[in-house]
Structures are given as C-alpha cells and as structure tokens.
Design an enzyme around this catalytic site. Sequence first.
Site, PDB file in Angstrom:
ATOM      1  CB  CYS A 203      -2.844  -3.583  -2.885  1.00 16.66           C
ATOM      2  SG  CYS A 203      -4.440  -2.905  -3.351  1.00 16.66           S
TER       3      CYS A 203
ATOM      4  CB  CYS B 289      -2.075   5.486   1.295  1.00 22.55           C
ATOM      5  SG  CYS B 289      -2.626   5.342  -0.398  1.00 22.55           S
TER       6      CYS B 289
ATOM      7  CB  CYS C 286      -0.909  -0.001   1.233  1.00 21.46           C
ATOM      8  SG  CYS C 286      -2.066   1.375   1.210  1.00 21.46           S
TER       9      CYS C 286
ATOM     10  CB  CYS D 168      -4.480  -3.877   2.875  1.00 23.42           C
ATOM     11  SG  CYS D 168      -5.894  -2.759   2.860  1.00 23.42           S
TER      12      CYS D 168
ATOM     13  CB  CYS E 195      -9.744   1.167  -0.004  1.00 25.39           C
ATOM     14  SG  CYS E 195      -8.407   1.831  -1.022  1.00 25.39           S
TER      15      CYS E 195
HETATM   16 FE1  SF4 Z   1      -3.985   0.505   0.088  1.00 27.00          FE
HETATM   17 FE2  SF4 Z   1      -6.551   0.435  -0.608  1.00 27.00          FE
HETATM   18 FE3  SF4 Z   1      -4.908  -1.393  -1.589  1.00 27.00          FE
HETATM   19 FE4  SF4 Z   1      -5.590  -1.411   1.005  1.00 27.00          FE
HETATM   20  S1  SF4 Z   1      -6.943  -1.770  -0.744  1.00 27.00           S
HETATM   21  S2  SF4 Z   1      -3.546  -1.698   0.142  1.00 27.00           S
HETATM   22  S3  SF4 Z   1      -5.747   0.774   1.470  1.00 27.00           S
HETATM   23  S4  SF4 Z   1      -4.799   0.791  -1.992  1.00 27.00           S
END
Ligand code: SF4
Length: 116
Positions: free
Chosen positions: A76, A59, A57, A78, A87
């Site tokens: 991802c 972020c 991820c 996750c 998310c």
């Molecule tokens: Fe990041 Fe969203 Fe992927 Fe989870 S689902 S790893 S929060 S981009």
Amino acid sequence: MSNSIFKDIPENFEAMCKFSEAYAKKTGTYFCLDVSVTAVVIEGLAKHKDIYGAPLCPCRHYDDKIKEVSNAYWNCPCVPMRERKECHCMLFLAKESEFASNNQEIESKDLIKSIQ
Ligand code: SF4
C-alpha cells in the site's frame, strides 16, 4: 469508561493512520462513511507491516505473502491506486463514491473503538 484500552495503540496502527491521512489528502480521496471499514483495513495493513515489514494489502488472498511483499505490487499504496486511484479495500474513496465521507482525517482511537 476507562481509557486504558486506548493507551497502547500499536505503533504500526498509528503509523498507518498517519500514512492514510497524508495519502488521502495527497490524492484527493476520502475515508468511508463506515468508520469500521477504514479501521479493519488499517488494522490489516498494520499487521502485515508488523509481520512482513511492509503494508501488504489486506483485502486479497496470497499464496505466498513474503513473495508478494518483495514484488511490491500490492504494498500500500498499491499500483492500481497509484496509477488509477483504485482502492478495492475502500480505504481511499473518490468524492463521488456513495460510500465516501467528507473526512480526510481519522483518529486512531475512534478507529479502534469501532472494531472492538
Ligand atoms: Fe489495498 Fe487500497 Fe492500499 Fe491498494 S490502496 S493496497 S487496495 S488498501
């Protein structure tokens, strides 16, 4: 405009676009109204896949990305997304979200254009 800037879409960027489309459809989630949000997240996932071999991820802050990749929790999709459809990157949004578009499909060229 020349289309030369689009001719070499990185392999993992394209792969993460395809993954994201398939996963949005599978989970009934939608991409953000702001295409550049989707583009930046996919770019980050693809870069992590390039460097670490897994779409960690993009972020979050990690002290040790290699360790995080092996933990797999933030690869991802996750665990929060798989378990609760959460998310925090806003890549996959619930239909009710004020930021959600109607799109479960994306075009890699449009994404790249939005962040150039
Ligand atoms: Fe990041 Fe969203 Fe992927 Fe989870 S689902 S790893 S929060 S981009």
